[in-house]
Design a protein around this motif. Structure first.
Motif, PDB file in Angstrom:
ATOM      1  N   GLN A   1       7.926  -2.969   0.428  1.00  0.00           N
ATOM      2  CA  GLN A   1       6.848  -2.749  -0.346  1.00  0.00           C
ATOM      3  C   GLN A   1       5.401  -3.494   0.604  1.00  0.00           C
ATOM      4  O   GLN A   1       5.811  -4.556   1.341  1.00  0.00           O
ATOM      5  N   THR A   2       4.442  -2.983   0.220  1.00  0.00           N
ATOM      6  CA  THR A   2       3.437  -3.397   1.173  1.00  0.00           C
ATOM      7  C   THR A   2       2.240  -3.758   0.021  1.00  0.00           C
ATOM      8  O   THR A   2       2.094  -3.023  -0.986  1.00  0.00           O
ATOM      9  N   ALA A   3       1.288  -4.732   0.453  1.00  0.00           N
ATOM     10  CA  ALA A   3       0.140  -4.758  -0.404  1.00  0.00           C
ATOM     11  C   ALA A   3      -0.988  -5.496   0.461  1.00  0.00           C
ATOM     12  O   ALA A   3      -0.567  -6.093   1.479  1.00  0.00           O
ATOM     13  N   PRO A   4      -2.138  -5.384  -0.194  1.00  0.00           N
ATOM     14  CA  PRO A   4      -3.194  -5.869   1.056  1.00  0.00           C
ATOM     15  C   PRO A   4      -3.341  -7.483   0.830  1.00  0.00           C
ATOM     16  O   PRO A   4      -3.004  -7.825  -0.279  1.00  0.00           O
ATOM     17  N   ASP A   5      -3.625  -7.929   1.902  1.00  0.00           N
ATOM     18  CA  ASP A   5      -3.504  -9.322   2.180  1.00  0.00           C
ATOM     19  C   ASP A   5      -4.887  -9.836   1.305  1.00  0.00           C
ATOM     20  O   ASP A   5      -5.983  -9.285   1.236  1.00  0.00           O
ATOM     21  N   PRO A   6      -4.780 -10.818   0.238  1.00  0.00           N
ATOM     22  CA  PRO A   6      -5.875 -11.225  -0.605  1.00  0.00           C
ATOM     23  C   PRO A   6      -6.926 -11.722   0.364  1.00  0.00           C
ATOM     24  O   PRO A   6      -8.242 -11.804  -0.092  1.00  0.00           O
ATOM     25  N   LEU A   7      -6.744 -12.355   1.359  1.00  0.00           N
ATOM     26  CA  LEU A   7      -7.699 -13.082   2.237  1.00  0.00           C
ATOM     27  C   LEU A   7      -8.434 -12.158   3.060  1.00  0.00           C
ATOM     28  O   LEU A   7      -9.525 -12.563   3.674  1.00  0.00           O
ATOM     29  N   ASP A   8      -7.802 -10.941   3.357  1.00  0.00           N
ATOM     30  CA  ASP A   8      -8.285  -9.986   4.538  1.00  0.00           C
ATOM     31  C   ASP A   8      -7.719  -8.746   4.081  1.00  0.00           C
ATOM     32  O   ASP A   8      -6.765  -8.337   4.628  1.00  0.00           O
TER      33      ASP A   8
ATOM     34  N   PRO B   1       9.283 -13.269   4.029  1.00  0.00           N
ATOM     35  CA  PRO B   1       8.702 -12.724   3.235  1.00  0.00           C
ATOM     36  C   PRO B   1       6.854 -12.678   3.245  1.00  0.00           C
ATOM     37  O   PRO B   1       6.515 -13.951   3.487  1.00  0.00           O
ATOM     38  N   ASP B   2       6.415 -11.637   2.968  1.00  0.00           N
ATOM     39  CA  ASP B   2       4.697 -11.534   2.804  1.00  0.00           C
ATOM     40  C   ASP B   2       4.348 -11.879   4.241  1.00  0.00           C
ATOM     41  O   ASP B   2       3.101 -12.374   4.307  1.00  0.00           O
ATOM     42  N   SER B   3       4.817 -11.267   5.343  1.00  0.00           N
ATOM     43  CA  SER B   3       4.283 -11.311   6.771  1.00  0.00           C
ATOM     44  C   SER B   3       3.256 -10.507   6.895  1.00  0.00           C
ATOM     45  O   SER B   3       3.518  -9.036   6.011  1.00  0.00           O
ATOM     46  N   SER B   4       2.466 -10.351   7.562  1.00  0.00           N
ATOM     47  CA  SER B   4       1.818  -9.362   8.333  1.00  0.00           C
ATOM     48  C   SER B   4       2.343  -8.566   9.428  1.00  0.00           C
ATOM     49  O   SER B   4       3.301  -9.142   9.944  1.00  0.00           O
ATOM     50  N   VAL B   5       1.691  -7.463   9.678  1.00  0.00           N
ATOM     51  CA  VAL B   5       2.252  -6.827  10.844  1.00  0.00           C
ATOM     52  C   VAL B   5       2.188  -7.458  12.054  1.00  0.00           C
ATOM     53  O   VAL B   5       3.055  -7.589  12.909  1.00  0.00           O
ATOM     54  N   ASN B   6       1.134  -8.175  12.195  1.00  0.00           N
ATOM     55  CA  ASN B   6       0.958  -9.014  13.521  1.00  0.00           C
ATOM     56  C   ASN B   6       1.844 -10.195  13.502  1.00  0.00           C
ATOM     57  O   ASN B   6       2.579 -10.202  14.720  1.00  0.00           O
ATOM     58  N   GLU B   7       2.102 -10.741  12.527  1.00  0.00           N
ATOM     59  CA  GLU B   7       3.241 -11.883  12.387  1.00  0.00           C
ATOM     60  C   GLU B   7       4.439 -11.221  12.738  1.00  0.00           C
ATOM     61  O   GLU B   7       5.356 -11.556  13.520  1.00  0.00           O
ATOM     62  N   ILE B   8       4.975  -9.921  12.252  1.00  0.00           N
ATOM     63  CA  ILE B   8       6.205  -9.350  12.579  1.00  0.00           C
ATOM     64  C   ILE B   8       6.078  -9.168  13.892  1.00  0.00           C
ATOM     65  O   ILE B   8       7.214  -9.446  14.769  1.00  0.00           O
ATOM     66  N   ARG B   9       4.961  -8.518  14.487  1.00  0.00           N
ATOM     67  CA  ARG B   9       4.855  -8.269  15.786  1.00  0.00           C
ATOM     68  C   ARG B   9       5.332  -9.447  16.882  1.00  0.00           C
ATOM     69  O   ARG B   9       6.130  -9.431  17.809  1.00  0.00           O
ATOM     70  N   ASP B  10       4.622 -10.685  16.486  1.00  0.00           N
ATOM     71  CA  ASP B  10       4.876 -11.631  17.237  1.00  0.00           C
ATOM     72  C   ASP B  10       6.389 -12.248  17.327  1.00  0.00           C
ATOM     73  O   ASP B  10       6.701 -12.525  18.199  1.00  0.00           O
ATOM     74  N   ARG B  11       6.927 -12.093  16.241  1.00  0.00           N
ATOM     75  CA  ARG B  11       8.309 -12.883  15.930  1.00  0.00           C
ATOM     76  C   ARG B  11       9.448 -11.802  16.511  1.00  0.00           C
ATOM     77  O   ARG B  11      10.122 -12.241  17.321  1.00  0.00           O
ATOM     78  N   THR B  12       9.103 -10.538  16.515  1.00  0.00           N
ATOM     79  CA  THR B  12       9.869  -9.447  16.831  1.00  0.00           C
ATOM     80  C   THR B  12       9.979  -9.277  18.478  1.00  0.00           C
ATOM     81  O   THR B  12      10.532  -8.622  19.020  1.00  0.00           O
ATOM     82  N   GLY B  13       8.603  -9.160  18.899  1.00  0.00           N
ATOM     83  CA  GLY B  13       8.410  -8.961  20.373  1.00  0.00           C
ATOM     84  C   GLY B  13       8.028  -7.352  20.584  1.00  0.00           C
ATOM     85  O   GLY B  13       7.819  -6.789  21.591  1.00  0.00           O
TER      86      GLY B  13
ATOM     87  N   ILE C   1      -2.078  -5.936   5.696  1.00  0.00           N
ATOM     88  CA  ILE C   1      -1.290  -5.806   4.883  1.00  0.00           C
ATOM     89  C   ILE C   1      -0.237  -6.710   5.000  1.00  0.00           C
ATOM     90  O   ILE C   1       0.013  -7.250   5.952  1.00  0.00           O
ATOM     91  N   ARG C   2       0.437  -7.122   3.996  1.00  0.00           N
ATOM     92  CA  ARG C   2       1.714  -8.001   3.688  1.00  0.00           C
ATOM     93  C   ARG C   2       2.660  -7.141   3.371  1.00  0.00           C
ATOM     94  O   ARG C   2       2.625  -6.418   2.459  1.00  0.00           O
ATOM     95  N   VAL C   3       4.071  -7.698   3.841  1.00  0.00           N
ATOM     96  CA  VAL C   3       5.370  -6.883   3.844  1.00  0.00           C
ATOM     97  C   VAL C   3       6.086  -7.697   3.104  1.00  0.00           C
ATOM     98  O   VAL C   3       6.277  -8.907   3.317  1.00  0.00           O
ATOM     99  N   GLN C   4       6.963  -7.090   2.018  1.00  0.00           N
ATOM    100  CA  GLN C   4       8.071  -7.718   1.301  1.00  0.00           C
ATOM    101  C   GLN C   4       9.224  -7.029   1.254  1.00  0.00           C
ATOM    102  O   GLN C   4       8.978  -5.614   1.223  1.00  0.00           O
ATOM    103  N   VAL C   5      10.488  -7.156   1.177  1.00  0.00           N
ATOM    104  CA  VAL C   5      11.464  -6.342   0.680  1.00  0.00           C
ATOM    105  C   VAL C   5      11.375  -6.207  -0.875  1.00  0.00           C
ATOM    106  O   VAL C   5      10.935  -7.017  -1.438  1.00  0.00           O
ATOM    107  N   GLU C   6      11.705  -4.939  -1.125  1.00  0.00           N
ATOM    108  CA  GLU C   6      11.703  -4.681  -2.663  1.00  0.00           C
ATOM    109  C   GLU C   6      12.933  -5.445  -3.141  1.00  0.00           C
ATOM    110  O   GLU C   6      13.736  -5.442  -2.687  1.00  0.00           O
TER     111      GLU C   6
END
Length: 138
Positions: free
Chosen positions: A76-83, A44-56, A87-92
């Motif tokens: 649901q998505t939310a902006p990353d508070p640090l950048d 949970p709370d992963s970025s698109v790049n993190e998901i990309r890296d794990r899924t390939g 965006i950060r992604v979580q399951v509703e």
């Protein structure tokens, strides 16, 4: 057992899992979307790049999958508070509750229907539980 037998066993276990959870094929979710959703559930709370890296998957595929899952109210998505560009992604929460309820269904009936000797159902369930302890470390 060889690699082919292991592959066929894995496919058969997926079929039995779908029977046990009542999770028939949902044409509204592609296999790629399911893979992205599974990754978000595990991370949970992963970025698109993190998901990309794990899924390939390529970033565009992950982004489109997230957009489709968001349209369906699954994530649901939310902006990353640090950048703020990320965006950060979580399951509703409601979707996670439904997924959890489905995953917690008893498997005995599905196993009994899948084997030739339904009286050995509990033995097969016990074997699967032992295999899960040994192999499902992720």
């Amino acid at each position: 057992m060889d690699g082919g037998q292991l592959y066929r066993l894995g496919r058969r276990l997926i079929e039995i899992s779908r029977t046990a959870t009542g999770q028939d094929y949902d044409p509204a979710l592609t296999a790629g979307q399911v893979a992205v959703l599974e990754d978000v559930i595990k991370n949970p709370d992963s970025s698109v790049n993190e998901i990309r890296d794990r899924t390939g998957f390529v970033q565009s595929h992950v982004s489109v999958s997230i957009a489709k899952l968001k349209e369906r109210g699954i994530v649901q998505t939310a902006p990353d508070p640090l950048d703020g560009r990320r965006i950060r992604v979580q399951v509703e929460p409601e979707a996670m509750d439904a997924i959890t309820r489905r995953a917690n269904r008893d498997i005995n009936e599905a196993i009994a229907g899948a084997i030739e000797d339904p009286e050995r159902t509990q033995w097969v369930v016990d074997l699967l539980e032992e295999l899960a302890v040994l192999l499902a470390k992720r």
